[in-house]
Design a protein around this motif. Structure first.
Motif, PDB file in Angstrom:
ATOM      1  N   ARG A 256       0.846  -1.184   0.000  1.00  0.00           N
ATOM      2  CA  ARG A 256       0.000   0.000   0.000  1.00  0.00           C
ATOM      3  C   ARG A 256       0.869   1.216   0.000  1.00  0.00           C
ATOM      4  NH1 ARG A 256      -5.035  -0.308   4.116  1.00  0.00           N
ATOM      5  NH2 ARG A 256      -6.359  -1.451   2.687  1.00  0.00           N
ATOM      6  N   LYS A 301       0.840  -4.266   3.767  1.00  0.00           N
ATOM      7  CA  LYS A 301      -0.364  -4.055   4.579  1.00  0.00           C
ATOM      8  C   LYS A 301      -0.608  -5.159   5.619  1.00  0.00           C
ATOM      9  CE  LYS A 301      -3.871  -5.864   1.409  1.00  0.00           C
ATOM     10  NZ  LYS A 301      -4.821  -5.479   0.383  1.00  0.00           N
ATOM     11  N   GLU A 326      -4.162   1.578  -3.106  1.00  0.00           N
ATOM     12  CA  GLU A 326      -3.872   0.145  -3.195  1.00  0.00           C
ATOM     13  C   GLU A 326      -2.849  -0.020  -4.315  1.00  0.00           C
ATOM     14  OE1 GLU A 326      -5.165  -2.522  -1.578  1.00  0.00           O
ATOM     15  OE2 GLU A 326      -6.410  -1.299  -0.270  1.00  0.00           O
TER      16      GLU A 326
END
Ligand SMILES: Nc1ncnc2c1ncn2[C@@H]1O[C@H](COP(=O)(O)OP(=O)(O)O)[C@@H](O)[C@H]1O
Ligand SMILES: [Mg+2]
Length: 345
Positions: A256, A301, A326
């Motif tokens: 991320r 993440k 993302e």
């Protein structure tokens, strides 16, 4: 006819190509001409999958991975060296004529149409070849004109068409006999965004209207995101991924990126975030742009949460704005091409 459980079934197919051995240099080239030495190249290596009616499957992999060779075996153009393949209950290379009625094919790199004839004549010939009735022809042309606007250039010789028009024409021609299965090998290659969008819309509409099964190879991640719920990734002839797009993103999109606009960027300068947060450097890397006072942090993440990161930064500087991204699908795919499935995780 025997019951068709899946529209396409591919069982352990492989394709070997035998090529003369190459030697380096000009002298080598001459030697190669007379040498009897051969090398075997396994272009497709023990691939299996099945595809249901109405699925749109993206078949992706880097250049030379074996995508076109797989498609050629499914269309019956090539005979597998090993394994079997069934399309709509038929062995494509053994029953080529019967199979042709069930499939439509577009190779983006080269047209299937008659170069010097007006497009309309190509369609008339195809109508005869595929035994399309007058009623079915009229109905299908109405549909194709609506989704691909073929009428704009229907009377022009194919060689005078732009690339985008030619691709629309090729797609229309592949669909004239309303095939159960549509193979598209790089159908959007070289097209501008507007034409790409038209082609994607047409594929979607055909799939929805007729439950056409579609297999699509492409280098354009946009095609995949717009059209495919399932993707298969092939690498050096082997299938390395087969699953949903969501699953691929979930499993491999572990990175991320958070961008923060900070008030006092100079306070961030010497900060060693990964140490502060107790993770490896590879699990959390930062880049500071002093010009726009933005700190970008890329992290895993599964190892870190956004609030943890935020509080670490906010302890030293004021955060004015924050953006969370993302990983892009394109990056995940690039990573898989470079390092295989294991490397992307
Ligand atoms: N007719 C052929 N003769 C020899 N080698 C071939 C032939 N067709 C393809 N290959 C080789 O097989 C491999 C896979 O090719 P291809 O299926 O065209 O890959 P992709 O479509 O994924 O780019 C490549 O290494 C290519 O050079
Ligand atoms: Mg290819």
């Amino acid at each position: 006819m025997k019951k068709v459980s899946h529209m396409i079934e591919v069982n352990h197919i492989s394709k070997d190509f035998v090529a003369p051995k190459k030697y380096p240099g000009l002298r080598g080239a001459v030697k190669g001409l007379f040498s009897a030495e051969k090398v075997i190249k396994t272009a497709v290596d023990d691939i299996s999958f099945s595809i249901d009616t109405g699925e749109i499957v993206g078949y992706i992999g880097s250049n030379g991975a074996g995508k076109s060779t797989t498609i050629k075996m499914m269309t019956g153009i090539l005979v597998p060296t090993k394994g079997t393949c069934t399309v709509a209950g038929i062995n494509p290379s053994r029953s080529r004529k019967e199979n042709a009625q069930n499939i439509g094919v577009v190779f983006g790199q080269r047209t299937q149409l008659w170069w010097d004839l007006p497009l309309s004549e190509s369609f008339t010939i195809l109508k005869e070849i595929y035994n399309v009735s007058d009623t079915a022809y009229a109905e299908q042309m109405e549909f194709l004109n609506r989704v691909l606007a073929l009428q704009d250039f229907f009377d022009r010789p194919v060689r005078t068409l732009s690339l985008g028009q030619r691709m629309r024409a090729d797609l229309g021609a592949a669909l004239l006999h309303n095939p159960k299965v549509l193979y598209l090998d790089e159908p959007t290659i070289g097209l501008d965004l507007v034409v790409k969008d038209n082609i994607r819309k047409a594929i979607k509409e055909i799939n929805e209207k007729y439950q056409t099964t579609v297999i699509l190879t492409t280098h354009d991640i946009g095609d995949i995101e717009e059209l495919c719920s399932r993707i298969m990734i092939i690498d050096e002839g082997r299938k390395i991924y087969d699953g949903s797009l969501c699953e691929l993103k979930d499993t491999y999109g572990t990175k991320r990126k958070v961008s923060m606009e900070v008030k006092q960027p100079e306070k961030i300068k010497g900060l060693c975030l990964h140490e502060l947060l107790g993770v490896q450097e590879t699990e959390c890397s930062m880049a500071l742009n002093l010009e726009n006072s933005t700190l970008s942090v890329t992290f895993d993440k599964h190892k870190l949460q956004v609030p943890q990161l935020l509080s670490a930064v906010m302890a030293v500087a004021e955060v004015k704005d924050i953006q969370i991204q993302e990983t892009e699908l394109a990056e995940i795919v690039k990573e898989i091409y470079n390092h295989g499935v294991g490397g992307a995780a």
